[in-house]
Structure formats: structure tokens, C-alpha cells
Design a protein around this motif. Structure first.
Motif, mmCIF file in Angstrom:
data_model
loop_
_atom_site.group_PDB
_atom_site.id
_atom_site.type_symbol
_atom_site.label_atom_id
_atom_site.label_comp_id
_atom_site.label_asym_id
_atom_site.label_seq_id
_atom_site.Cartn_x
_atom_site.Cartn_y
_atom_site.Cartn_z
ATOM 1 N N LYS A 29 0.849 -1.251 0.172
ATOM 2 C CA LYS A 29 -0.093 -0.060 -0.069
ATOM 3 C C LYS A 29 0.814 1.225 -0.189
ATOM 4 C CE LYS A 29 -3.816 2.451 2.672
ATOM 5 N NZ LYS A 29 -3.194 3.792 1.898
ATOM 6 N N ALA A 30 1.877 1.102 0.924
ATOM 7 C CA ALA A 30 2.847 2.639 0.892
ATOM 8 C C ALA A 30 3.543 2.704 -0.446
ATOM 9 C CB ALA A 30 3.833 2.280 2.069
ATOM 10 N N HIS A 32 2.243 1.612 -3.417
ATOM 11 C CA HIS A 32 1.415 2.255 -4.191
ATOM 12 C C HIS A 32 1.106 3.824 -4.118
ATOM 13 C CE1 HIS A 32 -2.705 3.219 -5.557
ATOM 14 N NE2 HIS A 32 -2.581 2.527 -6.604
ATOM 15 N N ASP A 33 0.934 3.977 -2.673
ATOM 16 C CA ASP A 33 0.493 5.617 -2.614
ATOM 17 C C ASP A 33 1.654 6.225 -2.938
ATOM 18 O OD1 ASP A 33 -1.815 4.286 -1.539
ATOM 19 O OD2 ASP A 33 -1.277 4.795 0.540
ATOM 20 N N HIS A 36 2.070 6.969 -6.348
ATOM 21 C CA HIS A 36 0.738 7.838 -7.084
ATOM 22 C C HIS A 36 0.820 9.240 -6.600
ATOM 23 C CE1 HIS A 36 -0.405 3.718 -8.468
ATOM 24 N NE2 HIS A 36 -1.116 4.870 -9.409
ATOM 25 N N ASN A 37 1.869 9.555 -5.704
ATOM 26 C CA ASN A 37 2.253 10.740 -5.121
ATOM 27 C C ASN A 37 3.352 11.661 -5.961
ATOM 28 O OD1 ASN A 37 3.258 12.977 -3.538
ATOM 29 N ND2 ASN A 37 2.300 12.205 -1.637
ATOM 30 N N ARG A 41 7.220 10.835 -5.196
ATOM 31 C CA ARG A 41 7.861 10.015 -6.128
ATOM 32 C C ARG A 41 9.329 10.763 -6.377
ATOM 33 N NH1 ARG A 41 4.104 9.294 -10.105
ATOM 34 N NH2 ARG A 41 5.046 10.760 -11.128
ATOM 35 N N GLN A 84 4.660 10.842 3.101
ATOM 36 C CA GLN A 84 4.425 9.451 2.436
ATOM 37 C C GLN A 84 5.747 9.160 2.073
ATOM 38 O OE1 GLN A 84 1.259 8.479 1.271
ATOM 39 N NE2 GLN A 84 2.774 6.587 0.923
ATOM 40 N N SER A 88 6.328 5.067 3.564
ATOM 41 C CA SER A 88 6.725 4.262 2.670
ATOM 42 C C SER A 88 8.148 3.592 3.258
ATOM 43 C CB SER A 88 7.059 4.752 1.357
ATOM 44 O OG SER A 88 7.583 3.740 0.350
#
Length: 116
Positions: A29-30, A32-33, A36-37, A41, A84, A88
């Protein structure tokens, strides 16, 4: 079923069990998040690029300057200030520690047979 096939079957089952753990789910999940940030990223991509450049220099025998080392530390700190990226990083660390423990247990199992 021969011994190798049995080991492969068990390793597949282990993989499935790992995928069902909260640590793996949190890690995915981390991940993926983070992907998508865009801001988070980019921070991580910039850090990875800098680390690769530094590794390349070190591999070539070039010592990093104080400024380069400071720039790396500063970018790492900036990354970890992003919520985020921090989430992660923490999820990744926990999952990697979990996988290291699994690997250690496998090695311990091998060693226990070697002692016999």
C-alpha cells in the motif's frame, strides 16, 4: 513427488503466506501510495539518482567531497520530512526486516541439519 519439487511447492506456499501478512500489505500500500504521489515520487527518484551517481564515483575510486556528502544527507532529510516518503520508508524497512528474519530462519534450519 521428489524432494526438489516438494521444496518448490513449500516455497510457493511460503510466498503466499508472506503476501497475506500485514507487513506485506502495508508495504504494498505504501509503495502504491508513493508511486501515485508526484511530489513524494520525485523526491525518492532524485535521491536514488544521487545515490547512483555517488556509488558510481566511489566504484571508480573517486572520493566524495564534503559538499556531495552534505547534499546527500540534506536530500535524505528532505525526503523523510515528506509524510508519504516516511510512511513508505518505514513500511519498507519493516518488511525487509521480516524477510531477513525468514532468511535467517531458513539458514538456521540448514545449519541444524549440518550439525547432525
Amino acid at each position: 513427488m521428489d524432494q526438489i519439487e516438494e521444496i518448490m511447492r513449500k516455497s510457493t506456499e511460503l510466498g503466499k503466506s508472506i503476501a497475506l501478512t500485514p507487513m506485506y500489505k502495508d508495504f504494498k500500500k505504501a509503495e502504491h501510495d508513493l508511486l501515485h504521489n508526484p511530489e513524494a515520487r520525485k523526491l525518492v527518484e532524485d535521491l536514488q539518482k544521487m545515490k547512483q551517481e555517488h556509488y558510481g564515483k566511489q566504484a571508480a575510486g573517486i572520493e566524495l567531497s564534503k559538499e556531495e556528502q552534505d547534499a546527500m544527507t540534506e536530500l535524505e532529510n528532505v525526503c523523510l520530512k515528506n509524510p508519504q516518503v516516511l510512511i513508505s520508508n518505514n513500511a519498507n524497512t519493516k518488511f525487509q526486516e521480516f524477510m531477513e528474519q525468514i532468511s535467517k530462519n531458513i539458514k538456521d534450519g540448514i545449519k541444524s541439519i549440518e550439525k547432525i
